[in-house]
Write a protein that holds these residues in place. Sequence first.
Motif, PDB file in Angstrom:
ATOM      1  N   GLU A  29       0.832  -1.201   0.000  1.00 42.69           N
ATOM      2  CA  GLU A  29       0.000   0.000   0.000  1.00 42.69           C
ATOM      3  C   GLU A  29       0.867   1.253   0.000  1.00 42.69           C
ATOM      4  O   GLU A  29       1.946   1.278   0.616  1.00 42.69           O
ATOM      5  N   SER A  31       0.404   4.009   1.585  1.00 52.15           N
ATOM      6  CA  SER A  31       0.577   4.502   2.954  1.00 52.15           C
ATOM      7  C   SER A  31       1.677   3.738   3.676  1.00 52.15           C
ATOM      8  O   SER A  31       2.490   4.334   4.408  1.00 52.15           O
ATOM      9  N   LYS A  60       0.075   0.312  -4.226  1.00 47.77           N
ATOM     10  CA  LYS A  60      -1.364   0.442  -4.403  1.00 47.77           C
ATOM     11  C   LYS A  60      -1.870   1.817  -3.959  1.00 47.77           C
ATOM     12  O   LYS A  60      -1.396   2.391  -2.985  1.00 47.77           O
ATOM     13  N   ASN A  61      -2.840   2.332  -4.742  1.00 49.57           N
ATOM     14  CA  ASN A  61      -3.589   3.544  -4.368  1.00 49.57           C
ATOM     15  C   ASN A  61      -2.703   4.784  -4.248  1.00 49.57           C
ATOM     16  O   ASN A  61      -2.832   5.583  -3.322  1.00 49.57           O
ATOM     17  N   ASP A  64      -5.764   8.850  -6.546  1.00 49.73           N
ATOM     18  CA  ASP A  64      -7.204   8.636  -6.459  1.00 49.73           C
ATOM     19  C   ASP A  64      -7.749   8.243  -7.837  1.00 49.73           C
ATOM     20  O   ASP A  64      -7.276   8.723  -8.870  1.00 49.73           O
ATOM     21  N   TYR A  65      -8.743   7.382  -7.829  1.00 51.89           N
ATOM     22  CA  TYR A  65      -9.346   6.898  -9.078  1.00 51.89           C
ATOM     23  C   TYR A  65      -9.836   8.054  -9.946  1.00 51.89           C
ATOM     24  O   TYR A  65      -9.576   8.094 -11.163  1.00 51.89           O
ATOM     25  N   SER A  68      -6.957  10.042 -11.438  1.00 49.99           N
ATOM     26  CA  SER A  68      -6.340   9.282 -12.530  1.00 49.99           C
ATOM     27  C   SER A  68      -7.150   9.415 -13.814  1.00 49.99           C
ATOM     28  O   SER A  68      -6.592   9.644 -14.903  1.00 49.99           O
ATOM     29  N   SER A 220      -2.328  -4.648 -11.319  1.00 53.10           N
ATOM     30  CA  SER A 220      -2.343  -3.197 -11.118  1.00 53.10           C
ATOM     31  C   SER A 220      -3.704  -2.621 -11.493  1.00 53.10           C
ATOM     32  O   SER A 220      -4.219  -2.886 -12.582  1.00 53.10           O
ATOM     33  N   LYS A 221      -4.274  -1.838 -10.597  1.00 52.26           N
ATOM     34  CA  LYS A 221      -5.555  -1.172 -10.834  1.00 52.26           C
ATOM     35  C   LYS A 221      -5.317   0.318 -11.121  1.00 52.26           C
ATOM     36  O   LYS A 221      -4.218   0.837 -10.948  1.00 52.26           O
ATOM     37  N   GLY A 223      -4.723   3.963 -10.719  1.00 46.26           N
ATOM     38  CA  GLY A 223      -4.163   4.704  -9.601  1.00 46.26           C
ATOM     39  C   GLY A 223      -3.020   4.008  -8.892  1.00 46.26           C
ATOM     40  O   GLY A 223      -2.364   4.600  -8.034  1.00 46.26           O
ATOM     41  N   ASP A 224      -2.750   2.741  -9.241  1.00 47.35           N
ATOM     42  CA  ASP A 224      -1.599   2.023  -8.683  1.00 47.35           C
ATOM     43  C   ASP A 224      -0.346   2.382  -9.485  1.00 47.35           C
ATOM     44  O   ASP A 224      -0.419   2.694 -10.676  1.00 47.35           O
TER      45      ASP A 224
END
Length: 298
Positions: A29, A31, A60-61, A64-65, A68, A220-221, A223-224
Amino acid sequence: MNKQYHQVWENFLEKNYFPTHVRNVVEIEFSDFTDMVWTNQTLSEKCILDFLAGDVFIIKNVLDYNISNKIKKDVYEYGKTIPEQYLQANTTIPNFHHTSDYGVVGGYTECAHSYIFWRWNPDNLDIFKSLNDFWDTIKIFNGLGQHGLKDNLPEDKIIDRVQILHYPINVGKITPHCDVARWQKTNVAISLTEKGTDYEDGGLYCINKDEQKVEIESRSKIGDAIVWLPSVFHGVDEPKGMKNDHQCDMEGRWQLLAQGIQSWCIKERVVSVSYDNFKEDPQKVLEAYIFNENGKVE
């Protein structure tokens, strides 16, 4: 902390070369990565050595979606307002965009639409602003310091660049190659689209020691960030269209690269190399990518 991280990289590179093949794919993540870099030197130093062993990290993340998606749409609309051109950064040139569909110096082939943004120009699309938190952390991790390279101009020889790449459906690709990254060691590729949603198959892969493709994209999604040493051979397979969907100009695979690159003020820029060319003389490429005196360029 910057000096300590810098020293970990340099101590390794005094006696070793950059890796050329992927070892593992690791997810973390944003964070947790940030906390590690800013507060846990021991764990960060281990992570540096994992990168130097060929690991690819999916952070990850990072974005923000909605941010992006906005970047992707804004860049696409921006490209319709100015003609295509290709410029070399030997002075403070404007942002530009261009299509590549040809073999590149170094022996690999690319078919993509590139949008290039420089830090010295106004940040009208808020791209650099959106990246600041993450890119600052990456710079610290790379031993550059939070503000490393930010004020550099082409005459300083190493400069920040954002490159947003659009690989069109059933067409876009880049064949396997490696890139030099002696200063900001890690390559940063933020996903602006998603495999299985925006396209059916294809996308980023790396090559392992058995010369097999290791597929990265499906993990990978939007924003990743996919982060790796670009000396590890990598490529992009054509994004295949979704079934029963009508194509439009914006469809395909989109990614944002945040990099420190060589300007065109360098007398002899070290270029990217195809996997086939690398295998002809690996030692030559490995030596060229190290440079001398901790990455000094002329």
